[in-house]
Structure formats: C-alpha cells, structure tokens
Scaffold this motif. Structure first.
Motif: not given
Length: 230
Positions: A13-14, A16-19, A21, A29, A66-67, A73
C-alpha cells in the motif's frame, strides 16, 4: 490473516501512489513528478525525501504525503509516467528496418530501448536503480512483457516462427537477460556502456538461439494480382 501477511500488504500500500481524481489534484500530482524528475536526475534516489520533494515542487507537504505515502510510491508514479512515454516511443515503433536475420531485429529493438534510457536519465535510474519496491517491480515486469510482445509481433511479421505456445515466455526471458547486463553496468558505471549493451545482445540472442536456431525462414510477401484494365 497473519501478522506477516498484514505487513506485506502494508508495504504494498505504501509503495503505490494515490491517483488524483480532480483537476487541481492532477495538476499538483504532475508538478510533483516534474520536481521528482529533476531531483532524481541530479542525485541518487536513496537521497531523496518527501520533504525535499515538497520544497522543490512548491507543493504543501500534506499534499505530497496524500499522493505519495512513501518515497517508493513517488518513484512508482514516476516509473508509470516513463513507461507510458516508453510505450509511445518504443512499443509503438513499427518501422523496424527489413532484417536479414532475427538477430538483427533483436538488436534493433535493444538499441531503441537503450536510446530511450540514454535520453531519459530519470527513466534509467528508476528502472535500473537500487529501489526495489513491490509496486515498482510489478511495473518493470509489465513493461518487459510489453517489450516481449512487441518483439514477437515484429519478428513474426518478418519470419516464420516455429510452432510453440511458449514464445512469449521465451522472449520475456531474453528481455530479462539483457536487462541483467544493463543493470550491472548501471550499478558499476551509472550508465549502460557500449560493452554491456553488446554483451546483453549476445547473451539474449544466444538464449533465443536454443529455440529459434541460427536461421529462420523469411515470410514470403504476397501481392494481390493486378487486374487488367478494361
């Protein structure tokens, strides 16, 4: 689920980036990735911190975290960007010169790949550098599968491949063999040297020769007969 499984999932989880929206999030980003591109070009990935990335990008630290839950990540996100560009330049390339041998076509693809990494230092460092998160390794393997598919597609257009259900795996192994020489060269010299590139080609070709043989029959071009004009 045991404790080891939970730790493994947490690391994934850590890494991987948070895409984002929303438009504003996508702009931040991309700004962060632009800054990361500069940082990794100038220094080793192991020297980069999220605080440093926040400062260079001019983006609040809260947005960075956050990202990107971790530096891994952020590197995964940069790899995604470059593999997309890599696909447009290399995997979308269909103008391979007519080849007298399958070995020539193999070398053409490898030269194209090396050329991309020579022109994009950040991509070189992300692909061959010391970082090895689960998410990044997955991206690398997916990219290599696409390379193998590209090689099969172009080689099948020029040559008659012997019947086999294993060509995708065989070509993937050849890609990984070449990668190992490039990775070793990067670790020692910070680049893919001419000698390493040549050795990688020879090793990959020697492996494929076990299954393809020295020569492959060329495909016969078939032209539609010209109809006589009335």
């Amino acid at each position: 689920m045991n404790q080891i499984d939970r730790r493994a999932i947490s690391r994934r989880d850590t890494a991987s980036p948070r895409k984002p929206q929303r438009k504003n999030g996508r702009e931040k980003y991309e700004k962060l990735l632009d800054a990361l591109e500069i940082l990794i070009t100038e220094q080793d990935s192991t020297d980069i911190s999220l605080a440093n990335l926040s400062q260079v990008a001019g983006v609040p630290a809260a947005s960075v975290y956050h990202f990107f839950p971790s530096v891994d990540a952020s590197l995964t996100a940069l790899a995604e960007r470059h593999y997309k560009s890599f696909g447009d330049v290399v995997l979308g390339h269909s103008d391979f010169s007519p080849s007298e041998s399958w070995q020539d076509m193999l070398c053409q693809l490898y030269d194209l790949v090396r050329g991309y990494y020579q022109e994009n230092i950040a991509a070189l460092k992300v692909h061959f550098g010391p970082q090895s998160s689960w998410a990044l390794r997955q991206l690398q393997m997916e990219n290599n599968w696409r390379l193998a598919d590209t090689l099969i597609k172009n080689m099948s257009r020029e040559f008659e491949l012997p019947p086999s259900q294993d060509w995708r795996d065989r070509f993937m192994c050849a890609i990984n063999i070449n990668d190992s020489f490039c990775s070793q060269s990067y670790s020692r010299f910070g680049k893919i040297t001419d000698d390493a590139a040549a050795e990688g080609k020879r090793a990959a070709a020697a492996y494929l020769k076990l299954y393809l043989g020295e020569l492959l029959q060329r495909r016969q071009l078939r032209f539609a007969p010209l109809e006589a004009s009335a």
